[in-house]
Structure formats: structure tokens, C-alpha cells
Design a protein around this motif. Sequence first.
Motif, PDB file in Angstrom:
ATOM      1  N   SER A 128     -51.639  -2.598  46.085  1.00 40.29           N
ATOM      2  CA  SER A 128     -52.899  -3.231  45.694  1.00 40.29           C
ATOM      3  C   SER A 128     -53.811  -3.311  46.915  1.00 40.29           C
ATOM      4  CB  SER A 128     -52.639  -4.632  45.139  1.00 40.29           C
ATOM      5  OG  SER A 128     -52.275  -5.519  46.180  1.00 40.29           O
ATOM      6  N   ASN A 182     -46.286  -1.982  44.222  1.00 39.47           N
ATOM      7  CA  ASN A 182     -46.036  -1.911  42.785  1.00 39.47           C
ATOM      8  C   ASN A 182     -45.224  -0.648  42.513  1.00 39.47           C
ATOM      9  OD1 ASN A 182     -47.105  -0.749  39.934  1.00 39.47           O
ATOM     10  ND2 ASN A 182     -47.051  -2.976  39.885  1.00 39.47           N
ATOM     11  N   GLN A 237     -55.723  -4.554  28.618  1.00 42.70           N
ATOM     12  CA  GLN A 237     -55.879  -4.669  30.066  1.00 42.70           C
ATOM     13  C   GLN A 237     -55.300  -3.445  30.780  1.00 42.70           C
ATOM     14  OE1 GLN A 237     -57.495  -7.365  31.681  1.00 42.70           O
ATOM     15  NE2 GLN A 237     -58.072  -7.703  29.538  1.00 42.70           N
ATOM     16  N   LYS A 250     -53.105  -1.478  33.534  1.00 39.98           N
ATOM     17  CA  LYS A 250     -51.846  -1.719  34.230  1.00 39.98           C
ATOM     18  C   LYS A 250     -52.092  -1.759  35.739  1.00 39.98           C
ATOM     19  CE  LYS A 250     -48.907   0.184  30.627  1.00 39.98           C
ATOM     20  NZ  LYS A 250     -47.879   1.191  30.264  1.00 39.98           N
ATOM     21  N   ASP A 251     -51.196  -2.467  36.441  1.00 36.78           N
ATOM     22  CA  ASP A 251     -51.348  -2.625  37.889  1.00 36.78           C
ATOM     23  C   ASP A 251     -51.378  -1.277  38.608  1.00 36.78           C
ATOM     24  OD1 ASP A 251     -51.413  -5.325  37.564  1.00 36.78           O
ATOM     25  OD2 ASP A 251     -49.396  -5.704  38.307  1.00 36.78           O
ATOM     26  N   ARG A 261     -54.910   0.063  38.326  1.00 37.13           N
ATOM     27  CA  ARG A 261     -55.804  -0.751  39.166  1.00 37.13           C
ATOM     28  C   ARG A 261     -55.650  -0.378  40.633  1.00 37.13           C
ATOM     29  NH1 ARG A 261     -55.295  -7.124  37.584  1.00 37.13           N
ATOM     30  NH2 ARG A 261     -55.556  -6.987  35.328  1.00 37.13           N
ATOM     31  N   HIS A 321     -49.102  -9.948  37.154  1.00 37.07           N
ATOM     32  CA  HIS A 321     -49.917  -9.266  38.157  1.00 37.07           C
ATOM     33  C   HIS A 321     -49.658  -9.870  39.535  1.00 37.07           C
ATOM     34  CE1 HIS A 321     -53.269  -7.193  39.982  1.00 37.07           C
ATOM     35  NE2 HIS A 321     -53.807  -8.330  40.341  1.00 37.07           N
TER      36      HIS A 321
END
Length: 202
Positions: A33, A39, A67, A69-70, A73, A103
Amino acid sequence: MLLDFSQLAPLDAYRWLANTVTPRPIAWVSTLSKDGVSNLAPFSFFQVISDNPATLLVNINTRADGQLKDTLRNLRDTGELVIQLVSFAQAEAMNASAAGLPHGVSEFEHCGIATQSSLRVRPPRVAGAPVAFECRVAEVQPYPRANPNSHLVFAEVLLAHVDDAVVNEAGRVDPHRLDLVGRLGGSAYTRTLDTFNMTRPA
């Protein structure tokens, strides 16, 4: 049996596709991130799409609530990812990393999966993975464009780590030593141990 996909509910369409287009290789994708949280997640809508430039394609669906997914993102924010192939020895760890964690929670830490540093990108690699591709994002394409429910990630390969243990005396990958798992339908998987050879006609 005849299937009219225009009449199928999305879940039924997924089940028919996932149970027939098999076996599918698994991309075990690690990202970071923008805050530096690692992740790790598996995706079986995955394939090689170009060798010049060397490019892999991973399709990342949106969550049931719409939404992102990580993984998506993170690679959108940083432009980097590592795609690991999954050996039979790591199948249980791969499956554990598919859990829907909140998250900001690292699957590496939550599942106790060891890491190794990458050389060209910031996301860590899965320690012991038979093959790991360090990649940069070439393009992210929402699909379908009018009302996207997935994103096609074009990942250009910068560097590949291939475990010496899966390479034979001729310097080629031995599929039996590689021993990858592939996705079938539902909760079924397969291994790449049952192989046969055919000579392509001239």
C-alpha cells in the motif's frame, strides 16, 4: 446442454466458466500500500499475453459490495507488484491468503508467510516460491467499460526469480520439479505432475 449466457445470473455464469475453463494457473500477487503495508492474494483469472514486451495479465474482480480489492488499490497507487506461481508445497499458504481480511491487514503477517526482498520493485516476494515475476503496471483496464465489475491488470515483467531446484540439467524448467497447482471449479485444484509430450507439426 445449451447455455444462453444472456439468460444466466452472474453467479451461474461464473460457475460455468470457472468449472470448464480449466486448469487455470494461479497468480499469487504481492503488493504494498502507499502506507507500506504488504498485501498478498491469489487470482486464477491469469495468463501470459505477450513476450515482447514480456507481459502478464491478471483480472481482479471487485468485491461483492462493489469495493475495490486491496491488491488493485495498491498497484494503482504504487504501480508495482510481484506475481508468484504457486507450488503444491505452498498451496495451503496460498489458500490461507485468500481470506477476506480487513483493509490494512497484511496477509504475509496474518498467515505467517515468509518474505524475501525484491530487487527492482518494492513489494516483497514470497519466500520459497518456485517462480516470482517482479512487475510494473503497464495498464489497468476496467471491464466492461460501461459498468466495470473487474479490472484487467497488464503487468510488464522486469525480472524473474526462478528457483534453481526446478531447473533441469539442460537449463530448462522441469514441470515435475516445478509442481505447480492450478485452479479447477469450486474448491478443486490440480497439479502439473501428469504430463505428456507431442511434437508440433511443421
